[in-house]
Enzyme design. Sequence first.
Site, PDB file in Angstrom:
ATOM      1  N   LYS A  45       0.831  -1.224   0.000  1.00 49.79           N
ATOM      2  CA  LYS A  45       0.000   0.000   0.000  1.00 49.79           C
ATOM      3  C   LYS A  45       0.853   1.256   0.000  1.00 49.79           C
ATOM      4  O   LYS A  45       0.773   2.106   0.895  1.00 49.79           O
ATOM      5  CB  LYS A  45      -0.994   0.000   1.159  1.00 49.79           C
TER       6      LYS A  45
HETATM    7  O1  6AU Z   1      -9.475 -11.840   5.534  1.00 51.40           O
HETATM    8  P1  6AU Z   1      -8.728 -10.977   6.516  1.00 51.40           P
HETATM    9  O2  6AU Z   1      -9.612  -9.917   7.135  1.00 51.40           O
HETATM   10  O3  6AU Z   1      -7.967 -11.750   7.543  1.00 51.40           O
HETATM   11  O4  6AU Z   1      -7.578 -10.226   5.683  1.00 51.40           O
HETATM   12  C1  6AU Z   1      -7.847  -9.307   4.667  1.00 51.40           C
HETATM   13  C2  6AU Z   1      -6.575  -8.884   3.950  1.00 51.40           C
HETATM   14  C3  6AU Z   1      -5.529  -8.165   4.814  1.00 51.40           C
HETATM   15  C4  6AU Z   1      -5.704  -6.689   4.467  1.00 51.40           C
HETATM   16  O5  6AU Z   1      -4.475  -5.982   4.502  1.00 51.40           O
HETATM   17  C5  6AU Z   1      -6.239  -6.738   3.041  1.00 51.40           C
HETATM   18  O6  6AU Z   1      -6.913  -7.983   2.884  1.00 51.40           O
HETATM   19  N1  6AU Z   1      -7.199  -5.652   2.688  1.00 51.40           N
HETATM   20  C6  6AU Z   1      -6.982  -4.824   1.563  1.00 51.40           C
HETATM   21  C7  6AU Z   1      -5.983  -5.069   0.555  1.00 51.40           C
HETATM   22  C8  6AU Z   1      -5.841  -6.346  -0.073  1.00 51.40           C
HETATM   23  O7  6AU Z   1      -5.375  -4.213   0.056  1.00 51.40           O
HETATM   24  C9  6AU Z   1      -7.826  -3.743   1.306  1.00 51.40           C
HETATM   25  C10 6AU Z   1      -8.991  -3.568   2.087  1.00 51.40           C
HETATM   26  O8  6AU Z   1      -9.802  -2.694   1.817  1.00 51.40           O
HETATM   27  N2  6AU Z   1      -9.215  -4.446   3.117  1.00 51.40           N
HETATM   28  C11 6AU Z   1      -8.365  -5.474   3.432  1.00 51.40           C
HETATM   29  O9  6AU Z   1      -8.655  -6.238   4.365  1.00 51.40           O
HETATM   30  O10 6AU Z   1      -4.252  -8.619   4.410  1.00 51.40           O
END
Ligand code: 6AU
Length: 236
Positions: free
Chosen positions: A68
């Site tokens: 990010k």
């Molecule tokens: O399924 P989780 O909640 O354990 O993990 C979600 C993953 C984490 C966050 O850094 C990422 O997705 N993420 C992102 C990304 C991919 O950029 C954006 C967002 O809006 N929400 C989010 O959770 O590694």
Amino acid sequence: MVSKQSNLCVAADVTSASRLISLAESAGPYVCLFKTHIDIVEDFSPQLIQDLLAAAQKHNFLLMEDRKFADIGHTVSLQYSQGIHKISSWADLVTVHPIPGEGVITGLKSAVTNLHRGCFLVVEMSSAGNLASPNYVASSMEISKKHPDFVAGIVCQTSGTVQNPGLLQLTPGVSLDCQNDGHLGQQYNSPEDIVMSRGADIAVVGRGIIQATDPAQAAQEYRAKLWAAYEKRVSS
Ligand code: 6AU
């Protein structure tokens, strides 16, 4: 994605090198993308990168470093290519906040002239109370159009945000068991909702897989549900 019948990206948010590699080996056969937060690994070493690249080749997935980036072009070019992680040398894809404007992309591009690399722009977030207004989303999508040679896709939550068929939609916030993670702000949808209603091409699953008793079996289950929903959407 097609050869593995997978639109699953696992979010490997773990803090040890051995757990990261163990996940790459167990979930690797079922994912198209393996997403890291390399700065949370406490025993990072260059060997970890060699092991990740070997797993990526063995199981045929791409590596995404969820860094990010969100600074001026000059700074992100250094963050991308220098320091101990040397992200540009191994990550096929990175994530980028468009908040600084177009310079964040030109800065990243300037660091990788000869490599086959790309990024995903984070234009909407899954967290409660996030600040992505409709104007911010629209301006971010304008930026994405200017760099088709580097912007591979968009991280967003809403169907219709991505109208250019040349961009992939990556959507996090997916769980079979939970609707949120309490006061930490994450919000979850089911695999079917994320693909059918929210328009995800690739869905990101973190804790739903990595905290399962059997991550390989959980990855298989998410892969099957997400791919079935994807096939249903594209054929309807
Ligand atoms: O399924 P989780 O909640 O354990 O993990 C979600 C993953 C984490 C966050 O850094 C990422 O997705 N993420 C992102 C990304 C991919 O950029 C954006 C967002 O809006 N929400 C989010 O959770 O590694």
